[in-house]
Design a protein around this motif. Structure first.
Motif, PDB file in Angstrom:
ATOM      1  N   ALA A 136       0.028   3.376  -3.334  1.00 26.48           N
ATOM      2  CA  ALA A 136      -0.896   4.512  -3.216  1.00 26.48           C
ATOM      3  C   ALA A 136      -0.320   5.806  -3.819  1.00 26.48           C
ATOM      4  O   ALA A 136      -1.015   6.476  -4.588  1.00 26.48           O
ATOM      5  CB  ALA A 136      -1.312   4.712  -1.758  1.00 26.48           C
ATOM      6  N   PRO A 137       0.939   6.168  -3.515  1.00 24.24           N
ATOM      7  CA  PRO A 137       1.475   7.372  -4.166  1.00 24.24           C
ATOM      8  C   PRO A 137       1.580   7.214  -5.685  1.00 24.24           C
ATOM      9  O   PRO A 137       1.305   8.154  -6.430  1.00 24.24           O
ATOM     10  CB  PRO A 137       2.880   7.516  -3.538  1.00 24.24           C
ATOM     11  CG  PRO A 137       2.802   6.768  -2.253  1.00 24.24           C
ATOM     12  CD  PRO A 137       1.871   5.626  -2.511  1.00 24.24           C
ATOM     13  N   TRP A 138       1.944   6.005  -6.134  1.00 21.64           N
ATOM     14  CA  TRP A 138       2.047   5.734  -7.569  1.00 21.64           C
ATOM     15  C   TRP A 138       0.691   5.942  -8.235  1.00 21.64           C
ATOM     16  O   TRP A 138       0.569   6.623  -9.253  1.00 21.64           O
ATOM     17  CB  TRP A 138       2.555   4.300  -7.783  1.00 21.64           C
ATOM     18  CG  TRP A 138       2.512   3.817  -9.193  1.00 21.64           C
ATOM     19  CD1 TRP A 138       3.321   4.219 -10.211  1.00 21.64           C
ATOM     20  CD2 TRP A 138       1.605   2.853  -9.751  1.00 21.64           C
ATOM     21  NE1 TRP A 138       2.974   3.555 -11.365  1.00 21.64           N
ATOM     22  CE2 TRP A 138       1.929   2.715 -11.113  1.00 21.64           C
ATOM     23  CE3 TRP A 138       0.560   2.087  -9.222  1.00 21.64           C
ATOM     24  CZ2 TRP A 138       1.233   1.839 -11.957  1.00 21.64           C
ATOM     25  CZ3 TRP A 138      -0.133   1.224 -10.056  1.00 21.64           C
ATOM     26  CH2 TRP A 138       0.202   1.103 -11.399  1.00 21.64           C
TER      27      TRP A 138
ATOM     28  N   GLY B  43       0.822  -1.212   0.000  1.00 20.20           N
ATOM     29  CA  GLY B  43       0.000   0.000   0.000  1.00 20.20           C
ATOM     30  C   GLY B  43       0.850   1.255   0.000  1.00 20.20           C
ATOM     31  O   GLY B  43       0.561   2.226  -0.706  1.00 20.20           O
ATOM     32  N   LEU B  44       1.919   1.206   0.778  1.00 19.92           N
ATOM     33  CA  LEU B  44       2.819   2.359   0.917  1.00 19.92           C
ATOM     34  C   LEU B  44       3.451   2.738  -0.430  1.00 19.92           C
ATOM     35  O   LEU B  44       3.611   3.913  -0.743  1.00 19.92           O
ATOM     36  CB  LEU B  44       3.913   2.012   1.943  1.00 19.92           C
ATOM     37  CG  LEU B  44       5.066   2.982   2.166  1.00 19.92           C
ATOM     38  CD1 LEU B  44       4.550   4.315   2.665  1.00 19.92           C
ATOM     39  CD2 LEU B  44       6.059   2.398   3.171  1.00 19.92           C
ATOM     40  N   ILE B  45       3.802   1.733  -1.228  1.00 21.93           N
ATOM     41  CA  ILE B  45       4.418   2.003  -2.539  1.00 21.93           C
ATOM     42  C   ILE B  45       3.346   2.320  -3.582  1.00 21.93           C
ATOM     43  O   ILE B  45       3.496   3.238  -4.395  1.00 21.93           O
ATOM     44  CB  ILE B  45       5.265   0.797  -2.999  1.00 21.93           C
ATOM     45  CG1 ILE B  45       6.410   0.537  -2.008  1.00 21.93           C
ATOM     46  CG2 ILE B  45       5.832   1.035  -4.402  1.00 21.93           C
ATOM     47  CD1 ILE B  45       7.175  -0.744  -2.274  1.00 21.93           C
TER      48      ILE B  45
ATOM     49  N   ALA C 149      -1.881   7.669  -7.028  1.00 21.41           N
ATOM     50  CA  ALA C 149      -2.310   9.062  -6.885  1.00 21.41           C
ATOM     51  C   ALA C 149      -1.686   9.934  -7.975  1.00 21.41           C
ATOM     52  O   ALA C 149      -2.353  10.794  -8.555  1.00 21.41           O
ATOM     53  CB  ALA C 149      -1.923   9.585  -5.505  1.00 21.41           C
ATOM     54  N   ILE C 150      -0.416   9.680  -8.273  1.00 23.79           N
ATOM     55  CA  ILE C 150       0.273  10.457  -9.297  1.00 23.79           C
ATOM     56  C   ILE C 150      -0.282  10.113 -10.679  1.00 23.79           C
ATOM     57  O   ILE C 150      -0.497  10.984 -11.520  1.00 23.79           O
ATOM     58  CB  ILE C 150       1.795  10.202  -9.212  1.00 23.79           C
ATOM     59  CG1 ILE C 150       2.345  10.821  -7.923  1.00 23.79           C
ATOM     60  CG2 ILE C 150       2.519  10.777 -10.429  1.00 23.79           C
ATOM     61  CD1 ILE C 150       3.724  10.343  -7.550  1.00 23.79           C
TER      62      ILE C 150
END
Lengths: 143, 141
Positions: A62-64, A58-60, A66-67
């Protein structure tokens, strides 16, 4: 004058705190990034590897995502000096595991429960970080 | 259910790190740069993160167990040991040098380029080095 970065900082901080609250109240786990990652790497997580693995996924991801969805640009603006990157990575990994925690575990989860270990660790790593930036930026001019 | 909570918590943590600016090394180093153009943003990040977590600890103290079973973590023990102090100083030096710590290093893996991968790989190696380092510390003590 309120900078927009303060607003984003506070908003992002609240999200980080809610993520930690979710993990504590849901699973009874402390949200410490170095503990979760390190436990998988050195095998000390033992039987409980699924939770940490999914947390890291999730940590890796979610930002991917979102971008990808927003089309916004993100950059770490990290140095391209390989010696600095490798030395810094080694120190961060070694130090966080020796201290049993980093910015998330000691900083967020420790200070919020008024743990002397969390507060002490945070004071010391802020001190070391400040001295390091002063030395390597203003004296040596490396970073 | 435990897995879903882990996944969602990791995802929200990653988004928070991105939104707050923790994945931007210039912000982190700006915060640590008290002799340069000091950037106070990280105080808002830490303050914002501590607020909901302080509430969560109070809620946890009044509940018998976490929502999906298991137990709450025990209170911190051991006090400020030499290992905690030395580890925190080493960690802080690395954090200042590159402006990345474990959470943001992983949260930025998808956009951090080879620099991010190199830092993360070295960080994992450092974590492995901590295993023999702890053993040496025990023998010395």
């Amino acid at each position: 004058m309120i900078e927009t970065s303060y607003v984003y900082g506070l908003l992002g901080g609240l999200m980080i705190g809610c993520a930690a609250a979710m993990l504590l109240l849901g699973n009874g786990r402390i949200m410490g990034a170095s503990g979760i990652i390190g436990g998988l790497v050195d095998g000390s997580a033992r039987g409980d590897w699924q939770g940490p693995a999914l947390f890291i996924a999730g940590l890796i991801a979610a930002p991917w995502l979102a971008i990808l969805v927003t089309g916004l640009a993100a950059d770490t603006n990290a140095t391209s000096n390989p010696v600095v990157l490798v030395a810094a990575g080694l120190l961060v990994g070694l130090g966080a595991r020796l201290a049993n925690g980093c910015t998330s575990g000691h900083g967020v989860c420790g200070i919020s429960r008024l743990s002397m270990r969390g507060i002490g660790a945070t004071v010391l790593y802020l001190l070391a970080g400040g001295v390091t930036v002063a030395l390597f930026r203003h004296v040596l001019g490396v970073i | 259910m435990r897995g879903l909570i882990s996944l969602l918590s990791g995802g929200l943590f990653g988004l928070g790190l991105l939104v707050s600016g923790m994945t931007d090394t210039t912000r982190v180093q700006g915060w640590l740069d008290i002799f340069g153009a000091w950037d106070p943003t990280l105080a808002f990040v830490l303050g914002g993160a501590i607020l909901p977590m302080a509430v969560a600890w109070r809620v946890a103290a009044r509940r018998a167990a976490p929502l999906v079973g298991g137990a709450f973590p025990p209170p911190p023990s051991g006090g400020i040991t030499p290992r905690l102090a030395i580890g925190s100083l080493i960690f802080g030096a690395g954090w200042g040098l590159a402006g990345l710590c474990p959470g943001p290093a992983f949260a930025s893996l998808s956009f951090g380029g080879w620099e991010g991968l190199a830092f993360a790989a070295a960080m994992l190696a450092g974590m492995l080095l901590a295993v023999p380092a702890k053993r040496i510390g025990r023998v010395a003590a």
